[in-house]
Write an enzyme that holds these catalytic residues in place. Sequence first.
Site, short mmCIF file in Angstrom:
data_model
loop_
_atom_site.label_atom_id
_atom_site.label_comp_id
_atom_site.label_asym_id
_atom_site.label_seq_id
_atom_site.Cartn_x
_atom_site.Cartn_y
_atom_site.Cartn_z
N GLY A 1 1.01 -1.13 -0.02
CA GLY A 1 -0.09 -0.19 -0.19
C GLY A 1 0.82 1.41 -0.13
O GLY A 1 1.54 1.47 -1.02
N LYS B 1 2.79 -10.32 -3.68
CA LYS B 1 3.75 -9.33 -3.08
C LYS B 1 4.94 -9.72 -2.68
O LYS B 1 6.09 -9.07 -3.24
CB LYS B 1 2.91 -8.75 -2.08
#
Length: 429
Positions: A135, A206
């Site tokens: 994020g 990720k």
Amino acid sequence: MSEPLKIAIAGLGTVGTGTVKLIQDNLNVLAQRTGREISIVAVSARSRKNRDFDMSSMTYYDDAVDMAENCDADVVMELIGGSEGIAKEVVEVSIAKGRHVITANKALLAHHGTELAKLAEEAGVALAYEAAVAGGIPVIKGLREGLAANSFDLVYGILNGTCNFILTNMRETGRDFDEVLTEAQELGYAEADPSFDVDGVDAAHKLSLLSSVSFGTEVDFDAVYIEGIRNISALDIVNAEELGYRIKLLGIARKTEHGIDQRVHPCMVAKDQPIASVEGVLNAVVCNGNHVGTTMFEGAGAGGGPTASAVVADLVDIARGTILPTFGVPANALAKPIAQPVEKREGSYYLRLQVEDRPGVIADISNILKDEDISVKSLIQHESNPGKSVPLVITTQATVETAMNRSLEKISQLDCVLEKPNMIRIVSL
């Protein structure tokens, strides 16, 4: 001041809308920091519904691929999501047209990152993805730029806020997984179908990108061992606390003598480790550089505002003329990674067994562990219920996972073991 930088945005969901609002709110700040005006010239979304921002100066496209092909933009932001289909086509067409690409799409890059990086570098355009990992935390920039003087042998972290929220809430309330998952869905932290989050796939996407940036290797999502948190019980949380640990879903990538070890699974982490204190929906990434030592990044791992912040950070780089290799080194120089299977992992383990409370049970289990040369570190049996079912917890000294797996298979076949054993890896980081 230089010519305006014209951008097009594909996808006006939470992140896309947050990105538009951030740019409109901070137009003057961005102009001061980049030396040029930022102008949103085109957008594409699934519907033309009214948005909570002014679209009067933007050309609307029903078809995002058409926008990528024909819009008058220098940069295309792909904020649609998904590893295939329209998202992939938008990126490919944008690169072919000589447009820089910014994406928050970890799934797309996990599956196609190497090939897309090669296309972008051949075209002389950026493929930027700060928002795809953790994020609003600037971890890609941190690894690729701030810590570029270092080589790395380890990167790990809490890469999924949904799972971290669930595990934190389970510990704080004593409730079990299913009940806390329902609350996470009601609060908007988990999707109606939470599989990608709670089964570890999102974190694995990720991790594969972090591994590539850290070690200079091609993205190798298929080599990531993935295990989620569905089997973690409230009892496991309590036992972890008693033993001095916290349970976290970690993504871990490590260079070893056998190759690159990439895995996502629940871990017992000592409570005095900084990452054990990262709670709620927060994310954290830790890397070990050969000169800088250990560095930890912590912050908001999701949400419209934090993710938009990361998207626009990439936009600022492009506006300044900073175009870097996607994964830190030229795509053609990325090494083909040799994957280390999780079975070669060496470390300690936590076992929770549901057993019949009768004489000889502990001896039978201990003999199986002894045959595999596994030493018991601790044993917990708080309840006594002769002839009935009781929980038994064992932690081991360091061993090889293949030996642990053989032991579990034998232990599960004992008639005194009433449920499938639950194993959690104890990590030393």
